[in-house]
Enzyme design. Structure first.
Site, PDB file in Angstrom:
ATOM      1  N   ASP A   5       0.675  -1.101   0.070  1.00  0.00           N
ATOM      2  CA  ASP A   5      -0.140   0.001   0.273  1.00  0.00           C
ATOM      3  C   ASP A   5       0.807   1.158   0.792  1.00  0.00           C
ATOM      4  O   ASP A   5       2.144   1.599   0.365  1.00  0.00           O
ATOM      5  CB  ASP A   5      -1.428  -0.085   1.248  1.00  0.00           C
ATOM      6  CG  ASP A   5      -1.592   0.818   0.950  1.00  0.00           C
ATOM      7  OD1 ASP A   5      -2.135   1.666  -0.285  1.00  0.00           O
ATOM      8  OD2 ASP A   5      -2.553   1.305   2.045  1.00  0.00           O
ATOM      9  N   LYS A   6       0.674   2.818  -0.230  1.00  0.00           N
ATOM     10  CA  LYS A   6       1.182   3.059  -0.360  1.00  0.00           C
ATOM     11  C   LYS A   6       0.582   4.450   0.956  1.00  0.00           C
ATOM     12  O   LYS A   6      -0.956   4.184   0.871  1.00  0.00           O
ATOM     13  CB  LYS A   6       1.410   4.445  -1.391  1.00  0.00           C
ATOM     14  CG  LYS A   6       0.033   4.622  -2.298  1.00  0.00           C
ATOM     15  CD  LYS A   6       0.345   6.325  -2.357  1.00  0.00           C
ATOM     16  CE  LYS A   6      -1.008   6.828  -2.197  1.00  0.00           C
ATOM     17  NZ  LYS A   6      -1.571   8.085  -2.562  1.00  0.00           N
ATOM     18  N   HIS A   7       0.536   5.600   1.430  1.00  0.00           N
ATOM     19  CA  HIS A   7       0.486   6.247   2.062  1.00  0.00           C
ATOM     20  C   HIS A   7       0.512   8.341   1.615  1.00  0.00           C
ATOM     21  O   HIS A   7       2.061   8.075   1.243  1.00  0.00           O
ATOM     22  CB  HIS A   7       0.476   6.654   3.664  1.00  0.00           C
ATOM     23  CG  HIS A   7      -0.278   7.592   4.144  1.00  0.00           C
ATOM     24  ND1 HIS A   7      -1.441   7.490   4.772  1.00  0.00           N
ATOM     25  CD2 HIS A   7       0.041   9.148   4.401  1.00  0.00           C
ATOM     26  CE1 HIS A   7      -1.803   8.618   5.344  1.00  0.00           C
ATOM     27  NE2 HIS A   7      -0.537   9.050   5.438  1.00  0.00           N
ATOM     28  N   SER A   8       0.188   8.779   1.359  1.00  0.00           N
ATOM     29  CA  SER A   8       0.237  10.395   1.214  1.00  0.00           C
ATOM     30  C   SER A   8      -0.129  10.986   1.871  1.00  0.00           C
ATOM     31  O   SER A   8      -1.565  10.807   2.930  1.00  0.00           O
ATOM     32  CB  SER A   8      -0.361  10.564   0.044  1.00  0.00           C
ATOM     33  OG  SER A   8      -0.307  12.263  -0.188  1.00  0.00           O
ATOM     34  N   THR A  43      -9.325  10.258   0.086  1.00  0.00           N
ATOM     35  CA  THR A  43      -9.922   9.332  -1.118  1.00  0.00           C
ATOM     36  C   THR A  43     -11.224   8.796  -1.315  1.00  0.00           C
ATOM     37  O   THR A  43     -11.544   8.371  -2.187  1.00  0.00           O
ATOM     38  CB  THR A  43      -8.727   8.163  -1.054  1.00  0.00           C
ATOM     39  OG1 THR A  43      -7.470   9.066  -1.295  1.00  0.00           O
ATOM     40  CG2 THR A  43      -9.486   6.573  -1.952  1.00  0.00           C
ATOM     41  N   ARG A  73      -5.596  15.165  20.525  1.00  0.00           N
ATOM     42  CA  ARG A  73      -4.967  16.223  19.383  1.00  0.00           C
ATOM     43  C   ARG A  73      -5.499  17.373  18.595  1.00  0.00           C
ATOM     44  O   ARG A  73      -5.037  18.742  18.772  1.00  0.00           O
ATOM     45  CB  ARG A  73      -3.760  15.247  18.449  1.00  0.00           C
ATOM     46  CG  ARG A  73      -2.618  14.643  19.067  1.00  0.00           C
ATOM     47  CD  ARG A  73      -2.830  12.904  18.145  1.00  0.00           C
ATOM     48  NE  ARG A  73      -1.369  14.524  16.894  1.00  0.00           N
ATOM     49  CZ  ARG A  73      -1.614  13.200  15.447  1.00  0.00           C
ATOM     50  NH1 ARG A  73      -2.397  12.676  15.827  1.00  0.00           N
ATOM     51  NH2 ARG A  73      -1.171  14.245  15.656  1.00  0.00           N
ATOM     52  N   SER A 110       0.557   7.679  14.980  1.00  0.00           N
ATOM     53  CA  SER A 110      -1.790   7.407  13.784  1.00  0.00           C
ATOM     54  C   SER A 110      -0.742   7.052  12.738  1.00  0.00           C
ATOM     55  O   SER A 110      -2.148   6.275  12.185  1.00  0.00           O
ATOM     56  CB  SER A 110      -1.525   9.370  13.668  1.00  0.00           C
ATOM     57  OG  SER A 110      -3.099   9.441  13.212  1.00  0.00           O
ATOM     58  N   LYS A 135      -2.285   2.828  11.346  1.00  0.00           N
ATOM     59  CA  LYS A 135      -3.019   2.103  10.298  1.00  0.00           C
ATOM     60  C   LYS A 135      -2.980   1.604   9.208  1.00  0.00           C
ATOM     61  O   LYS A 135      -3.385   0.479   9.029  1.00  0.00           O
ATOM     62  CB  LYS A 135      -4.236   3.108   9.966  1.00  0.00           C
ATOM     63  CG  LYS A 135      -4.506   4.184  11.373  1.00  0.00           C
ATOM     64  CD  LYS A 135      -5.555   5.583  11.482  1.00  0.00           C
ATOM     65  CE  LYS A 135      -4.868   6.468  10.850  1.00  0.00           C
ATOM     66  NZ  LYS A 135      -4.969   8.306  11.006  1.00  0.00           N
ATOM     67  N   LYS A 136      -1.668   2.002   8.560  1.00  0.00           N
ATOM     68  CA  LYS A 136      -1.330   1.001   7.469  1.00  0.00           C
ATOM     69  C   LYS A 136      -1.034  -0.374   8.077  1.00  0.00           C
ATOM     70  O   LYS A 136      -0.727  -1.581   6.879  1.00  0.00           O
ATOM     71  CB  LYS A 136      -0.216   1.973   7.092  1.00  0.00           C
ATOM     72  CG  LYS A 136      -0.536   3.269   5.704  1.00  0.00           C
ATOM     73  CD  LYS A 136      -1.006   2.502   4.492  1.00  0.00           C
ATOM     74  CE  LYS A 136      -2.231   4.024   4.755  1.00  0.00           C
ATOM     75  NZ  LYS A 136      -3.065   3.559   3.135  1.00  0.00           N
TER      76      LYS A 136
END
Ligand code: URA
Length: 443
Positions: free
Chosen positions: A85-88, A125, A173, A188, A192-193
Site C-alpha cells: 500500500d501507499k500513504h500520501s 480518497t 490532539r 497515527s 493504521k497502515k
C-alpha cells in the site's frame, strides 16, 4: 480487565517531560487503556502535550506505533510478501490511490487500502469514491480480505475496528493543538497502515506551499520518522518526497478527480499524474519482489495503464464494492454520464500572455472548500461536483484572454472570490524549467 493504575500514567508523563525513556510495558498498558476508554481524558491530554513539547525517541515511537496497531484488528495474511500500500500526506488534486490500487492489483500485488475522509481543504480518497453512485467504502476486515482474495484490491474507509486508540488520540490532539508532532503523526499514520498486515509500503510525503510540510528538511524529518517506525514493524518501506506547490493533474474536487483518475486508467490524462502513479507503483513492485528493478516496475505499471487492464480492475473493484454493473461499465467509458455535475461553470481567462509559472493551489483549495468540496467540521456534507478543471499545464504558453480554468460550482461567486480566482495563475515571460515532482527518496 484491570484498569491501569494512574500513578503509572503520571510516571509516563514525567519520563517524557524529563526526556527519559518511558517504561515500555506501561506505555503498552496506557495505549490499551486509551482504546478501551479507561484512562481519564485529562491524563491523555497531559501525555500528548508532553510528547508534543519534548518529543520521544525512535524506539519509543516504534513501540507506540506497534501498541496503537495492536489496539484493534490486524489483517492476517498467510504470506504478506505481495501485500502492499501507499500513504500520501495529502495534496491538492492527489487522486493517486484511485489509480494505484487497481494498477497494482493488475500487476499481481494485493492492495488492502484503508483511506480517510478529508478534513482538510479537499475531500479524501473515500469522499472521491463516494461520489460514484453506489460505491460502498464500509468494509469489515473480513470483507476486505475476501475482496483481496477475489480481485486483489479494495479501498475501504478507516473504521473503529482498526487502530481504535488512534481515533481517540487524534480527536484529543485536534482540540489540544498537538497535531503537529512528528512522533504522534508517525504513530497515527503507520499504526493504521501496519494494521493492513503489509509487506511493503511507499510513503508519499508532500512538500511545498500547499502541503502540511512546507520545507524539504521538515518533509524529510517526517519521512525518516515514518520509514523508521514502519521498518521497525517489519514493513519494507520507502518514502518519496514530492513537490506540492501546484495542483496534481488537471482536476481538483471529488467527482472531477474520479474523471481525472479514469482518464489515466484509460491510458490518457495528465503526464504529471501518470508520473506519480508510475513512480509509486514501480517502487512497490520492486519492494514486493514482483519487479526485479525500477525500470521493469515502470514498464509494468505503464503497460497496465496503456492496455486497459488497470481500468478493468477498477471496474471490478467498483462492482465488488456495490456499484451496479451497468453503471460501472458506463463509468469507465463515459464517467461524465454517471457522476453528478454542478449547475454552474465559471471560466477564468489569462490576464496576459506568458508561460504558466505558478498555479496557487491553496487559493484553489480555499475556494473549492467554501463551495463544499472540503469540510470545515467532521459532520459537514461534501458536495461532490464542486471543483476545478485546469486546462493548462505547468510551463505551458498561454495567450491573453485564453480560458485556462473552469470552476464547477452551484452557488454564485462573491466579488472577492472572483478576484481570488483571477489571482491564481502566475505567468512569466520566460519558460520555466518543469522538473519531476520527485525531490528525494528516503529508504
Ligand atoms: N493523518 C493521520 O492519520 N494522522 C495524523 O496524525 C496526521 C495525518
Amino acid at each position: 480487565m484491570i484498569d491501569m493504575e494512574l500513578v503509572k500514567v503520571d510516571k509516563l508523563i514525567s519520563s517524557v517531560e524529563s526526556n527519559q525513556m518511558m517504561n515500555l510495558d506501561h506505555l503498552a498498558e496506557f495505549i490499551t487503556g486509551v482504546a478501551n476508554h479507561s484512562i481519564p481524558v485529562k491524563k491523555i491530554e497531559k501525555w500528548l502535550k508532553a510528547v508534543h513539547s519534548n518529543g520521544i525517541s525512535v524506539k519509543e515511537t516504534t513501540i507506540l506505533t506497534r501498541n496503537m496497531m495492536q489496539s484493534g484488528a490486524v489483517l492476517d495474511w498467510s504470506d504478506n510478501k505481495l501485500v502492499v500500500d501507499k500513504h500520501s500526506t495529502g495534496g491538492v488534486g492527489d487522486k493517486m490511490s484511485l489509480i494505484l490500487a487497481p494498477a497494482l492489483a493488475a500487476c499481481g500485488a494485493k492492495v488492502p487500502m484503508l483511506a480517510g475522509r478529508g478534513l482538510g481543504h479537499t475531500g479524501g480518497t473515500i469522499d472521491k469514491l463516494e461520489s460514484i453512485p453506489g460505491f460502498n467504502c464500509s468494509l469489515t476486515p473480513k470483507e476486505m480480505q475476501k475482496q483481496i482474495a477475489d480481485i486483489g484490491c479494495c479501498i475501504a474507509a478507516q473504521n473503529d475496528a482498526i487502530a481504535p486508540a488512534d481515533g481517540l488520540l487524534y480527536a484529543i490532539r485536534d482540540v489540544t493543538h498537538t497535531i503537529d508532532s512528528i512522533p504522534l503523526i508517525t504513530a497515527s499514520i503507520i499504526s493504521k497502515k501496519a494494521a493492513e498486515g503489509l509487506g511493503s509500503l511507499v510513503l508519499d510525503v508532500k512538500c511545498g506551499s500547499a502541503a502540511f510540510m512546507k520545507t524539504k528538511s521538515d518533509a524529510e524529518e517526517l519521512a525518516k520518522s515514518m520509514v523508521g517506525a514502519a521498518k521497525g514493524l517489519g514493513i519494507n518501506t520507502t518514502a518519496q518526497i514530492t513537490q506540492m506547490d501546484y495542483p496534481i493533474g488537471n482536476y481538483v474536487g471529488n467527482s472531477l478527480e474520479v474523471i481525472g483518475s479514469i482518464e489515466i486508467l484509460q491510458g490518457m490524462g495528465s503526464k504529471d499524474t501518470r508520473e506519480l502513479v508510475v513512480m509509486q507503483g514501480s517502487a512497490l513492485l520492486v519492494q514486493s519482489g514482483i519487479a526485479q528493478n525500477n525500470l521493469k516496475g515502470n514498464e509494468m505499471i505503464e503497460e497496465v495503464l496503456s492496455n486497459g487492464l488497470a481500468l478493468q480492475y477498477f471496474e471490478k473493484m467498483c462492482v465488488a464494492q456495490g456499484v451496479k454493473g451497468s453503471i460501472a461499465k458506463e463509468l469507465i467509458e463515459n464517467p461524465r454520464n454517471v457522476l453528478a455535475k454542478s449547475s454552474l461553470v465559471t471560466k477564468v481567462s489569462a490576464p496576459k500572455s506568458g508561460y504558466v509559472s505558478k498555479i496557487n493551489s491553496m487559493a484553489m483549495a480555499d475556494i473549492a472548500r467554501q463551495h463544499g468540496a472540503g469540510r470545515f467540521a467532521i459532520e459537514d456534507e461534501i458536495i461532490f461536483d464542486v471543483g476545478f478543471k485546469i486546462l493548462v499545464d505547468h510551463g505551458q504558453h498561454v495567450s491573453s484572454k485564453q480560458i485556462w480554468l473552469e470552476f464547477h460550482h452551484n452557488q454564485s461567486l462573491s466579488e472577492s472570490e472572483m478576484a481570488l480566482l483571477n489571482s491564481i495563475l502566475e505567468l512569466d515571460d520566460r519558460q520555466p524549467r518543469v522538473k519531476s515532482r520527485l525531490i528525494s527518496t528516503i529508504s
